[in-house]
Scaffold this motif. Structure first.
Motif, PDB file in Angstrom:
ATOM      1  N   ALA A  92       4.970  -6.802   7.613  1.00 29.94           N
ATOM      2  CA  ALA A  92       5.029  -5.337   7.649  1.00 29.94           C
ATOM      3  C   ALA A  92       3.842  -4.680   6.953  1.00 29.94           C
ATOM      4  O   ALA A  92       3.634  -3.470   7.101  1.00 29.94           O
ATOM      5  N   THR A  93       3.051  -5.438   6.206  1.00 31.49           N
ATOM      6  CA  THR A  93       1.880  -4.892   5.522  1.00 31.49           C
ATOM      7  C   THR A  93       0.730  -4.759   6.514  1.00 31.49           C
ATOM      8  O   THR A  93       0.202  -5.746   7.021  1.00 31.49           O
ATOM      9  N   GLY A  94       0.354  -3.534   6.806  1.00 36.17           N
ATOM     10  CA  GLY A  94      -0.618  -3.269   7.860  1.00 36.17           C
ATOM     11  C   GLY A  94      -1.956  -3.948   7.656  1.00 36.17           C
ATOM     12  O   GLY A  94      -2.598  -4.359   8.622  1.00 36.17           O
ATOM     13  N   SER A  95      -2.400  -4.078   6.410  1.00 35.94           N
ATOM     14  CA  SER A  95      -3.710  -4.668   6.145  1.00 35.94           C
ATOM     15  C   SER A  95      -3.788  -6.138   6.538  1.00 35.94           C
ATOM     16  O   SER A  95      -4.886  -6.685   6.705  1.00 35.94           O
ATOM     17  N   ASN A  96      -2.661  -6.798   6.719  1.00 33.85           N
ATOM     18  CA  ASN A  96      -2.665  -8.193   7.167  1.00 33.85           C
ATOM     19  C   ASN A  96      -2.942  -8.312   8.663  1.00 33.85           C
ATOM     20  O   ASN A  96      -3.274  -9.391   9.153  1.00 33.85           O
ATOM     21  N   ALA A  97      -2.754  -7.202   9.381  1.00 36.09           N
ATOM     22  CA  ALA A  97      -3.071  -7.125  10.820  1.00 36.09           C
ATOM     23  C   ALA A  97      -2.336  -8.177  11.636  1.00 36.09           C
ATOM     24  O   ALA A  97      -2.898  -8.774  12.561  1.00 36.09           O
ATOM     25  N   GLY A 106      10.551   2.036   3.867  1.00 33.51           N
ATOM     26  CA  GLY A 106       9.418   1.513   3.115  1.00 33.51           C
ATOM     27  C   GLY A 106       8.238   1.107   3.965  1.00 33.51           C
ATOM     28  O   GLY A 106       7.165   0.801   3.434  1.00 33.51           O
ATOM     29  N   TYR A 107       8.393   1.114   5.286  1.00 27.47           N
ATOM     30  CA  TYR A 107       7.305   0.695   6.177  1.00 27.47           C
ATOM     31  C   TYR A 107       6.075   1.581   6.020  1.00 27.47           C
ATOM     32  O   TYR A 107       4.940   1.099   5.966  1.00 27.47           O
ATOM     33  N   LYS A 108       6.274   2.881   5.915  1.00 23.89           N
ATOM     34  CA  LYS A 108       5.139   3.804   5.817  1.00 23.89           C
ATOM     35  C   LYS A 108       4.314   3.556   4.567  1.00 23.89           C
ATOM     36  O   LYS A 108       3.090   3.721   4.572  1.00 23.89           O
ATOM     37  N   ASP A 109       4.976   3.149   3.476  1.00 20.16           N
ATOM     38  CA  ASP A 109       4.244   2.863   2.242  1.00 20.16           C
ATOM     39  C   ASP A 109       3.327   1.652   2.393  1.00 20.16           C
ATOM     40  O   ASP A 109       2.309   1.539   1.694  1.00 20.16           O
ATOM     41  N   ASP A 169      -4.031   7.012   6.491  1.00 22.08           N
ATOM     42  CA  ASP A 169      -5.312   7.606   6.086  1.00 22.08           C
ATOM     43  C   ASP A 169      -6.316   6.575   5.570  1.00 22.08           C
ATOM     44  O   ASP A 169      -7.376   6.928   5.052  1.00 22.08           O
ATOM     45  N   GLY A 170      -5.966   5.287   5.703  1.00 24.72           N
ATOM     46  CA  GLY A 170      -6.885   4.247   5.263  1.00 24.72           C
ATOM     47  C   GLY A 170      -6.832   3.937   3.782  1.00 24.72           C
ATOM     48  O   GLY A 170      -7.608   3.108   3.287  1.00 24.72           O
ATOM     49  N   SER A 171      -5.926   4.585   3.079  1.00 20.38           N
ATOM     50  CA  SER A 171      -5.815   4.366   1.632  1.00 20.38           C
ATOM     51  C   SER A 171      -5.105   3.045   1.332  1.00 20.38           C
ATOM     52  O   SER A 171      -4.545   2.402   2.215  1.00 20.38           O
ATOM     53  N   THR A 172      -5.126   2.636   0.065  1.00 19.65           N
ATOM     54  CA  THR A 172      -4.452   1.418  -0.365  1.00 19.65           C
ATOM     55  C   THR A 172      -2.942   1.622  -0.295  1.00 19.65           C
ATOM     56  O   THR A 172      -2.436   2.678  -0.693  1.00 19.65           O
ATOM     57  N   PRO A 173      -2.204   0.638   0.251  1.00 16.95           N
ATOM     58  CA  PRO A 173      -0.742   0.783   0.323  1.00 16.95           C
ATOM     59  C   PRO A 173      -0.133   1.088  -1.042  1.00 16.95           C
ATOM     60  O   PRO A 173      -0.603   0.593  -2.074  1.00 16.95           O
ATOM     61  N   LYS A 174       0.933   1.887  -1.025  1.00 15.48           N
ATOM     62  CA  LYS A 174       1.598   2.282  -2.263  1.00 15.48           C
ATOM     63  C   LYS A 174       2.527   1.199  -2.794  1.00 15.48           C
ATOM     64  O   LYS A 174       3.033   1.291  -3.913  1.00 15.48           O
ATOM     65  N   ALA A 175       2.803   0.197  -1.966  1.00 18.73           N
ATOM     66  CA  ALA A 175       3.733  -0.855  -2.363  1.00 18.73           C
ATOM     67  C   ALA A 175       3.329  -2.155  -1.690  1.00 18.73           C
ATOM     68  O   ALA A 175       2.446  -2.179  -0.823  1.00 18.73           O
ATOM     69  N   ASP A 176       3.951  -3.255  -2.122  1.00 19.47           N
ATOM     70  CA  ASP A 176       3.700  -4.548  -1.472  1.00 19.47           C
ATOM     71  C   ASP A 176       4.971  -5.144  -0.890  1.00 19.47           C
ATOM     72  O   ASP A 176       4.976  -6.278  -0.430  1.00 19.47           O
ATOM     73  N   LYS A 177       6.047  -4.341  -0.896  1.00 20.49           N
ATOM     74  CA  LYS A 177       7.321  -4.801  -0.349  1.00 20.49           C
ATOM     75  C   LYS A 177       8.013  -3.665   0.395  1.00 20.49           C
ATOM     76  O   LYS A 177       7.811  -2.489   0.076  1.00 20.49           O
TER      77      LYS A 177
END
Length: 530
Positions: A122-127, A139-142, A147-155
């Motif tokens: 679910a972490t977008g940066s993992n693609a 929690g998916y949106k976090d 906007d390309g910013s760093t995710p607010k969470a890792d879970k």
């Protein structure tokens, strides 16, 4: 399913029924060393062997045991790695795991095995391609900032591990289809090694399914072996001791190997190949999937200049003589589409696409109303399949509308990258099928941010509202009505042109007793008939 206070799926009862499927057995000489039962199947070079990276992979389906799965013997959705999946409101779901299940290396399958896999996917940066399956989890949106910013969470905050055998999942809105979602490969578990040594795991994946990875000779074959430790019932696996995925870039080469006795199974057989197969391989070589789960479409990205006008899109649709193509080129092995969903789904309404009937004169009049079209209509498509079909469609559009049409064939990986990068230059010809049986699997393509929406980028708040309501409605008849209402609004804007429902055939040798599940062929479910 009728409306109930408690939605529950337990080991003793099924959530929904699918059309029955058949299988046939034969004789052959596929036995390997010391009587080993071996079957080979057509495969394209995998992007990854990890289910979450490539959820539609036949290898992923064979190696992973989902929480829920369709049993091919009963044709019902049943718990597999789960003992039960329950909810009182279709929004918060409790999942209890089967006792004492392990991965293929003996490590226990626990609630964390699922939660950790879901968080990484679910972490977008993992693609990872399976990312979109978690869009409705709290929690998916976090994990996927736009906007390309760093995710607010890792879970995923909506996933809670209660103990080793129990999970709780909270969704952003009620979804009565959630148990069906749990039957998809993107929600498989991952062992600890997948996180501690990801490169090593990619090269030698371990899962909990009926087959285990043996080897991958890139661009040649992937070999899988039956895992004796699998605890699922016979209806969740097949009869071969060894499965060999032989890698091809086109179905024609696979067919040549089958005629030479060097291949056992092919799926998605083009209609143009069916008559030839009957003649050369015999009627018994064909396996027809009974549930029509696939559809050809021409999807139109909203950002492509010159194609924004709905009347222009409808004119393109009306210029295509579907009946003639289905009868001639497709040799009767397809029916004309008149809806964004196939007739096998409950929300289907005959004629919901009023511009899907051929009318050359009407198409020209509608084109004129739209202000004409001076450019070139580009149609992008996968170069490895259905080339004749897209060529005939493009010629009809060009001849009947009097506009220029240019085909742009490319490999599927390039087409996917162009979709994801919003770099498409025209309409996209393709085949769409469901991961599980629900109108949501088709119509979410036209929901803002929905699964598959990246192609058209279509967005309509009224459609979004209806989709949320349909997904949360526990009465199936009412849900189908809401989905139909959503489709009616979508069709006014025509972001996608329905084309054909193909008769879905597979090809098999005498040794392969094919089975289908959820409207598609799954090679690892094949019985061994020799």
């Amino acid at each position: 399913m009728s409306k109930k206070k408690m939605l529950a799926v337990a080991a003793a009862s099924a959530a929904f029924m699918l059309a029955a499927s058949g299988c046939a057995a034969g004789t052959g000489n596929n036995a390997g060393a010391e009587g080993e039962k071996k079957l080979s199947f057509q495969l394209t070079e995998p992007k990854s062997l990890v289910p979450h990276e490539d959820p539609g992979s036949q290898v992923a389906m064979a190696t992973c045991a989902n929480l829920m799965e369709v049993n091919t013997e009963t044709q019902t959705l049943e718990p597999l790695a789960a003992k039960s999946v329950t909810s009182t409101d279709a929004k918060t779901w409790k999942i209890q795991l089967q006792d004492d299940w392990t991965f293929q290396d003996g490590a226990p399958v626990t609630a964390n095995s699922f939660a950790d896999a879901w968080n990484k996917t679910a972490t977008g940066s993992n693609a990872w391609q399976g990312n979109g399956y978690f869009a409705t989890f709290v929690g998916y949106k976090d994990l996927n900032p736009t906007d390309g910013s760093t995710p607010k969470a890792d879970k995923l905050s909506g996933v809670k591990v209660i103990d080793e055998n129990n999970l709780e999942v909270t969704l952003t809105a009620a979804n009565a289809d959630f148990p069906k979602l749990l039957s998809t490969s993107a929600l498989c578990p991952l062992p600890e090694q997948a996180f501690s040594d990801p490169k090593g795991y990619e090269a030698n994946p371990i899962s909990n399914g009926p087959y285990q990875f043996a080897s991958w000779n890139h661009n040649v074959e992937v070999v899988l072996e039956k895992w004796d430790g699998f605890k699922g019932a016979a209806g969740f696996s097949g009869g071969a001791d060894k499965l060999v995925g032989q890698i091809y870039t086109a179905v024609d080469a696979a067919y040549t190997d089958m005629t030479a006795g060097n291949l056992d199974m092919i799926r998605n057989v083009p209609a143009t190949m069916v008559s030839k197969a009957k003649s050369q391989l015999g009627e018994e070589s064909l396996y027809e999937v009974k549930t029509g789960s696939k559809q050809y479409t021409l999807q139109i990205p909203g950002y492509v200049k010159g194609l924004e006008n709905p009347d222009l899109r409808k004119a393109i649709s009306m210029s295509i003589d579907r009946e003639a193509i289905a009868t001639s080129l497709l040799q009767g092995y397809a029916t004309s589409s008149d809806s964004l969903v196939p007739p096998s789904l409950d929300s289907y309404k005959k004629g919901s696409c009023d511009s899907c009937t051929f009318d050359a004169a009407g198409a020209k009049a509608l084109l004129e109303k739209a202000g004409g079209f001076d450019g070139t209509l580009i149609i992008e498509h996968n170069s490895t399949s259905d080339q004749q079909l897209v060529q005939v469609i493009s010629k009809q559009i060009q001849d009947n509308l009097g506009i220029k049409v240019q085909l742009k064939p490319m490999m599927g990986t390039e087409l996917e990258a162009r979709r994801n990068g919003k770099k498409l230059e025209g309409a996209v010809f393709g085949l769409w099928g469901w991961s599980y049986k629900s109108p949501d699997q088709y119509l979410s393509q036209y929901e803002t941010g929905g699964d598959g929406n990246v192609t058209t980028g279509y967005s309509n708040p009224a459609v979004d509202k209806l989709m949320v309501a349909a997904r949360g409605e526990q009465d199936e008849a009412k849900s189908a009505g809401l989905y139909a209402d959503a489709e009616a609004l979508i069709m006014k804007d025509m972001p996608s042109i329905p084309l054909f429902i193909p008769t879905d055939f597979g090809l098999r040798s005498k040794c392969a007793a094919m089975n289908d599940s959820q409207g598609d062929l799954q090679f690892y479910r094949a019985g061994y008939g020799c």
